[in-house]
Write a protein that holds these residues in place. Structure first.
Motif, PDB file in Angstrom:
ATOM      1  N   LEU A 212      20.528 -17.164  -4.767  1.00  0.00           N
ATOM      2  CA  LEU A 212      20.292 -15.857  -5.373  1.00  0.00           C
ATOM      3  C   LEU A 212      18.977 -15.848  -6.147  1.00  0.00           C
ATOM      4  CD1 LEU A 212      21.327 -13.010  -5.990  1.00  0.00           C
ATOM      5  CD2 LEU A 212      22.562 -13.971  -7.948  1.00  0.00           C
ATOM      6  N   ALA A 213      18.722 -16.916  -6.905  1.00  0.00           N
ATOM      7  CA  ALA A 213      17.469 -17.005  -7.655  1.00  0.00           C
ATOM      8  C   ALA A 213      16.271 -17.076  -6.715  1.00  0.00           C
ATOM      9  CB  ALA A 213      17.505 -18.231  -8.569  1.00  0.00           C
ATOM     10  N   TYR A 214      16.432 -17.786  -5.623  1.00  0.00           N
ATOM     11  CA  TYR A 214      15.344 -17.885  -4.645  1.00  0.00           C
ATOM     12  C   TYR A 214      15.022 -16.512  -4.056  1.00  0.00           C
ATOM     13  CZ  TYR A 214      12.468 -20.331  -1.193  1.00  0.00           C
ATOM     14  OH  TYR A 214      11.419 -20.793  -0.447  1.00  0.00           O
ATOM     15  N   GLY A 215      16.066 -15.713  -3.780  1.00  0.00           N
ATOM     16  CA  GLY A 215      15.843 -14.371  -3.251  1.00  0.00           C
ATOM     17  C   GLY A 215      15.150 -13.464  -4.246  1.00  0.00           C
ATOM     18  N   CYS A 216      15.528 -13.565  -5.531  1.00  0.00           N
ATOM     19  CA  CYS A 216      14.875 -12.745  -6.562  1.00  0.00           C
ATOM     20  C   CYS A 216      13.405 -13.118  -6.707  1.00  0.00           C
ATOM     21  CB  CYS A 216      15.605 -12.909  -7.890  1.00  0.00           C
ATOM     22  SG  CYS A 216      17.295 -12.262  -7.894  1.00  0.00           S
ATOM     23  N   ILE A 217      13.105 -14.409  -6.671  1.00  0.00           N
ATOM     24  CA  ILE A 217      11.710 -14.846  -6.773  1.00  0.00           C
ATOM     25  C   ILE A 217      10.915 -14.368  -5.566  1.00  0.00           C
ATOM     26  CG2 ILE A 217      10.218 -16.881  -6.818  1.00  0.00           C
ATOM     27  CD1 ILE A 217      12.423 -18.312  -8.384  1.00  0.00           C
ATOM     28  N   SER A 218      11.540 -14.379  -4.406  1.00  0.00           N
ATOM     29  CA  SER A 218      10.869 -13.899  -3.197  1.00  0.00           C
ATOM     30  C   SER A 218      10.525 -12.419  -3.314  1.00  0.00           C
ATOM     31  CB  SER A 218      11.754 -14.147  -1.975  1.00  0.00           C
ATOM     32  OG  SER A 218      11.152 -13.646  -0.807  1.00  0.00           O
ATOM     33  N   CYS A 219      11.436 -11.624  -3.893  1.00  0.00           N
ATOM     34  CA  CYS A 219      11.154 -10.194  -4.074  1.00  0.00           C
ATOM     35  C   CYS A 219      10.015  -9.973  -5.060  1.00  0.00           C
ATOM     36  CB  CYS A 219      12.415  -9.477  -4.546  1.00  0.00           C
ATOM     37  SG  CYS A 219      13.746  -9.439  -3.321  1.00  0.00           S
ATOM     38  N   ASN A 220       9.964 -10.777  -6.118  1.00  0.00           N
ATOM     39  CA  ASN A 220       8.868 -10.636  -7.082  1.00  0.00           C
ATOM     40  C   ASN A 220       7.526 -10.990  -6.453  1.00  0.00           C
ATOM     41  OD1 ASN A 220      10.664  -9.882  -9.099  1.00  0.00           O
ATOM     42  ND2 ASN A 220      10.947 -11.987  -9.826  1.00  0.00           N
ATOM     43  N   THR A 221       7.519 -11.998  -5.598  1.00  0.00           N
ATOM     44  CA  THR A 221       6.274 -12.397  -4.943  1.00  0.00           C
ATOM     45  C   THR A 221       5.788 -11.335  -3.972  1.00  0.00           C
ATOM     46  OG1 THR A 221       7.085 -14.675  -5.084  1.00  0.00           O
ATOM     47  CG2 THR A 221       5.171 -14.299  -3.694  1.00  0.00           C
ATOM     48  N   PHE A 222       6.707 -10.512  -3.489  1.00  0.00           N
ATOM     49  CA  PHE A 222       6.325  -9.470  -2.536  1.00  0.00           C
ATOM     50  C   PHE A 222       5.323  -8.489  -3.143  1.00  0.00           C
ATOM     51  CE2 PHE A 222       6.976  -5.369  -0.426  1.00  0.00           C
ATOM     52  CZ  PHE A 222       6.777  -5.738   0.893  1.00  0.00           C
ATOM     53  N   PHE A 223       5.368  -8.296  -4.478  1.00  0.00           N
ATOM     54  CA  PHE A 223       4.471  -7.351  -5.139  1.00  0.00           C
ATOM     55  C   PHE A 223       3.209  -8.030  -5.679  1.00  0.00           C
ATOM     56  CE2 PHE A 223       8.764  -5.606  -5.480  1.00  0.00           C
ATOM     57  CZ  PHE A 223       8.561  -4.346  -4.928  1.00  0.00           C
ATOM     58  N   ASP A 224       3.032  -9.305  -5.367  1.00  0.00           N
ATOM     59  CA  ASP A 224       1.813 -10.009  -5.769  1.00  0.00           C
ATOM     60  C   ASP A 224       0.670  -9.557  -4.860  1.00  0.00           C
ATOM     61  OD1 ASP A 224      -0.210 -11.778  -6.453  1.00  0.00           O
ATOM     62  OD2 ASP A 224       1.187 -13.446  -6.774  1.00  0.00           O
ATOM     63  N   ARG A 225      -0.394  -9.042  -5.454  1.00  0.00           N
ATOM     64  CA  ARG A 225      -1.477  -8.471  -4.650  1.00  0.00           C
ATOM     65  C   ARG A 225      -2.197  -9.511  -3.808  1.00  0.00           C
ATOM     66  NH1 ARG A 225      -6.140  -7.038  -9.164  1.00  0.00           N
ATOM     67  NH2 ARG A 225      -6.480  -9.174  -9.922  1.00  0.00           N
ATOM     68  N   ARG A 226      -2.052 -10.801  -4.172  1.00  0.00           N
ATOM     69  CA  ARG A 226      -2.679 -11.843  -3.360  1.00  0.00           C
ATOM     70  C   ARG A 226      -2.047 -11.934  -1.980  1.00  0.00           C
ATOM     71  NH1 ARG A 226      -1.977 -16.971  -7.086  1.00  0.00           N
ATOM     72  NH2 ARG A 226       0.058 -15.934  -7.302  1.00  0.00           N
ATOM     73  N   TYR A 227      -0.790 -11.497  -1.867  1.00  0.00           N
ATOM     74  CA  TYR A 227      -0.074 -11.615  -0.602  1.00  0.00           C
ATOM     75  C   TYR A 227       0.260 -10.253  -0.014  1.00  0.00           C
ATOM     76  CZ  TYR A 227       0.413 -16.070  -2.940  1.00  0.00           C
ATOM     77  OH  TYR A 227       0.144 -17.225  -3.616  1.00  0.00           O
ATOM     78  N   LEU A 228      -0.574  -9.266  -0.312  1.00  0.00           N
ATOM     79  CA  LEU A 228      -0.437  -7.945   0.284  1.00  0.00           C
ATOM     80  C   LEU A 228      -1.603  -7.703   1.234  1.00  0.00           C
ATOM     81  CD1 LEU A 228       0.685  -5.754  -2.763  1.00  0.00           C
ATOM     82  CD2 LEU A 228       2.097  -6.555  -0.872  1.00  0.00           C
ATOM     83  N   PHE A 229      -1.301  -7.168   2.396  1.00  0.00           N
ATOM     84  CA  PHE A 229      -2.308  -6.783   3.390  1.00  0.00           C
ATOM     85  C   PHE A 229      -3.162  -7.969   3.842  1.00  0.00           C
ATOM     86  CE2 PHE A 229      -1.803  -3.225   0.338  1.00  0.00           C
ATOM     87  CZ  PHE A 229      -1.056  -2.388   1.156  1.00  0.00           C
ATOM     88  N   GLY A 230      -2.603  -9.178   3.786  1.00  0.00           N
ATOM     89  CA  GLY A 230      -3.312 -10.341   4.301  1.00  0.00           C
ATOM     90  C   GLY A 230      -4.527 -10.742   3.501  1.00  0.00           C
ATOM     91  N   ASN A 231      -4.512 -10.523   2.181  1.00  0.00           N
ATOM     92  CA  ASN A 231      -5.675 -10.878   1.359  1.00  0.00           C
ATOM     93  C   ASN A 231      -5.924 -12.375   1.310  1.00  0.00           C
ATOM     94  OD1 ASN A 231      -6.278  -8.221   0.684  1.00  0.00           O
ATOM     95  ND2 ASN A 231      -4.898  -8.230  -1.084  1.00  0.00           N
ATOM     96  N   ILE A 232      -4.913 -13.177   1.637  1.00  0.00           N
ATOM     97  CA  ILE A 232      -5.084 -14.626   1.576  1.00  0.00           C
ATOM     98  C   ILE A 232      -6.119 -15.113   2.590  1.00  0.00           C
ATOM     99  CG2 ILE A 232      -3.254 -15.140   3.232  1.00  0.00           C
ATOM    100  CD1 ILE A 232      -2.521 -17.539   1.600  1.00  0.00           C
ATOM    101  N   ALA A 233      -6.357 -14.330   3.640  1.00  0.00           N
ATOM    102  CA  ALA A 233      -7.348 -14.725   4.646  1.00  0.00           C
ATOM    103  C   ALA A 233      -8.757 -14.782   4.064  1.00  0.00           C
ATOM    104  CB  ALA A 233      -7.306 -13.759   5.829  1.00  0.00           C
ATOM    105  N   ASN A 234      -8.986 -14.130   2.916  1.00  0.00           N
ATOM    106  CA  ASN A 234     -10.300 -14.169   2.276  1.00  0.00           C
ATOM    107  C   ASN A 234     -10.503 -15.413   1.425  1.00  0.00           C
ATOM    108  OD1 ASN A 234     -10.909 -11.528   3.285  1.00  0.00           O
ATOM    109  ND2 ASN A 234      -9.682 -10.651   1.622  1.00  0.00           N
ATOM    110  N   TYR A 235      -9.445 -16.204   1.229  1.00  0.00           N
ATOM    111  CA  TYR A 235      -9.511 -17.318   0.292  1.00  0.00           C
ATOM    112  C   TYR A 235      -9.711 -18.667   0.966  1.00  0.00           C
ATOM    113  CZ  TYR A 235      -7.283 -13.745  -2.622  1.00  0.00           C
ATOM    114  OH  TYR A 235      -6.983 -12.579  -3.282  1.00  0.00           O
TER     115      TYR A 235
END
Length: 554
Positions: A212-235
């Motif tokens: 359950l804690a792992y799922g909650c952390i996963s949902c919080n990471t979903f709103f991290d702008r580093r992992y939205l729209f594939g921004n990690i490809a710039n890093y």
């Protein structure tokens, strides 16, 4: 160390097996147990193994501070089989210690696993199960002593600083990985969970609460702008065997990158060979000839990308986006990125990472494991032109097992690579008794001198018979298609004839109806004219109403 005599041997009776210390010395089985793995299960496994194979053959990794003592005491043993009891980290611990040891018969040392960890990807891949359930270990020890082995590639990670490194930390948990290496959204989730569990371990003692804690952390990471729209490809910048993969990365723009060595990730799933999804995997074809078959001993790593919202689909067995396969991977990181090596998450600063194959370890597998289904080649000899140095278009491949050779023959013969069909055959000069080539009067025919005695069939004979059967099937199929075509033409001809007859009947009916209507109109005109003449003769001058008899005395 000499094996004990039969008088001093300790026998443990089970319903089907009998394991003694003498058997352990004959097979030379030793075990390394991580008593901290699996809660209280590690100590129970230690006690069982000591009763099964003897106390002197079982080593506690916590008390001994590693496997060095056990390896040193058995460095001159031949056909040594090691049981690593713990999670994926324990398996890597034992394999890394083997690299530093001075084993006299290193090529004959094999390692098996009794899973006590959480994910246990290595144990799942080798076929030893998802975890230990307090069952009797006698049958497991018997299987580990007699099962086959498979070579496993192990990969070296070299970290070098760059101009962007600065004061960032470049420390990694281990310089070698056996399962996988990942970075991006999934590594960030694992890192956040790892930090919260270390900060308050009592709150993470229950497995269901951990999920359950792992799922909650996963949902919080979903709103991290580093992992939205594939921004990690710039890093970061990725090179595979000298080829720049920026074009593929920016076209797909993944949120996480997975570099896979074995066919198991995140507790047993395989995102490289997962279920094909037409909607999500449109750019990764169902049977993509660009990639070779996945294997843990071929010297190649599989690189997979997926977006953040695909993590749940990946864990349900779906396929990720195939990016590349390669034997040398160069990764240039421009900013801090979370990474994960064999389940150990950490944060790595800007640097350059070079991944190359270090060596191979011999692992014990079961018959039904995923590792047993993969093809293992022993030696590949590619023929080159002596003058130009370019490949001449053929090679010789030697396999560990004959079953792997037959599997490779069936899967590769007739496939197309870069638009050219591959022809595969079996070498007979050193494998078929009495074989002679065609130029010396031999060949595949049973009547030639080089044929097999008694007219036995060879692989080439089977291939020709198969080709003949295929031609006959195609001929019968062609005849059936022609017959169906002729029948279809007959039906169409009959249908058109019926349509023409129906049209002629309809035309005649229309003509008859038209003639009847014409006759009726003519008859009506004649009747009207006749009435008009009678009215003219009977009119008495009283007006037009007299014609209809309105004023006839009423």
């Amino acid at each position: 160390m000499n094996p004990p005599s039969d008088d001093n041997s300790t026998t443990v009776q089970t319903p089907f097996l009998e394991i003694t210390e003498t058997d352990a010395y004959r097979e030379k089985i030793i075990a390394f147990v991580n008593t901290k793995s699996g809660g209280l299960l590690g100590q129970g496994v230690l006690d069982q193994l000591q009763a099964q194979i003897g106390e002197q053959n079982v080593y506690d990794l916590v008390k001994d501070h590693g496997p060095q003592r056990g390896l040193k005491e058995n460095q001159h043993e031949k056909n040594l089989r090691i049981i690593a009891c713990g999670g994926d980290g324990t398996v890597g611990w034992v394999l890394s210690a083997l690299d530093l040891s001075q084993m006299q018969y290193m090529d004959f040392v094999s390692v098996g696993v009794i899973p006590l960890g959480t994910g246990n990807d290595m144990a799942r891949f080798l076929g030893w199960g998802a975890g230990y359930g307090r069952e009797d270990l006698a049958a497991v020890i018997q299987s580990l002593a007699r099962s086959e082995t498979r070579l496993l590639d192990r990969w070296q990670i070299d970290v070098k600083p760059t101009a962007h490194t600065g004061i960032a930390t470049l420390k990694i948990p281990q310089p070698v990985f056996n399962n996988y290496l990942s970075f991006g959204a999934d590594a960030q989730i694992a890192l956040d969970f790892h930090e919260k569990r270390n900060a308050n371990p009592r709150c993470f003692a229950n497995q269901m609460l951990n999920k359950l804690a792992y799922g909650c952390i996963s949902c919080n990471t979903f709103f991290d702008r580093r992992y939205l729209f594939g921004n990690i490809a710039n890093y970061f910048e990725l090179h595979v065997d000298g080829r720049n993969m920026d074009e593929d990365l920016f076209r797909f723009r993944p949120d996480a990158i997975l570099i896979l060595n074995i066919a198991s990730y995140a507790a047993g799933i395989n995102p490289w060979q997962g279920v094909y999804d037409t909607f999500w995997c449109a750019s990764s074809q169902a049977d993509d000839d660009r990639f070779r078959e996945q294997s843990c001993s071929d010297g190649y790593l599989e690189i997979i990308g997926f977006k953040h919202f695909e993590l749940a689909r990946i864990r349900l067995g779906r396929r990720g986006h195939r990016i590349a396969q390669g034997s040398e991977i160069k990764l240039t990181i421009r900013r801090d990125l979370p990474m994960e090596i064999d389940g150990e998450p950490f944060l790595l600063g800007p640097c350059q990472i070079i991944i190359t194959r270090k060596n191979q370890a011999r692992m014990i597998i079961t018959e039904r494991s995923q590792a047993a289904q993969q093809i293992e080649s022993k030696r590949i000899h590619l023929i080159h032109d002596t003058q130009t140095g370019k490949p001449r278009g053929y090679a010789f491949i030697e396999y560990e097992k004959e079953s792997d050779m037959h599997a490779a023959y069936k899967r590769a013969d007739g496939r197309k690579i870069d638009g050219r069909r591959v022809v595969v055959d079996v070498e007979r000069g050193r494998t078929v008794k009495g074989w002679r080539p065609r130029r010396l009067g031999g060949g595949l025919g049973s009547t030639r001198r080089g044929g097999l005695p008694g007219g036995k069939r060879t692989v080439g004979d089977d291939r020709r018979r198969s080709a003949s059967r295929d031609r006959k099937r195609r001929s019968r199929s062609r005849d059936r298609r022609r017959s169906r075509s002729r029948e279809h033409k007959r039906r169409r001809t009959r249908s058109r004839s019926n349509e023409r007859r129906s049209d002629r009947r309809s035309s005649r009916d229309r003509q008859d109806s038209s003639r009847r209507r014409s006759r009726d109109r003519d008859r009506g005109r004649r009747t009207s004219n006749l009435r008009g003449e009678n009215d003219v003769h009977n009119n008495n001058g009283n007006g037009p109403y007299d014609t209809f008899g309105i004023n006839d005395g009423y």
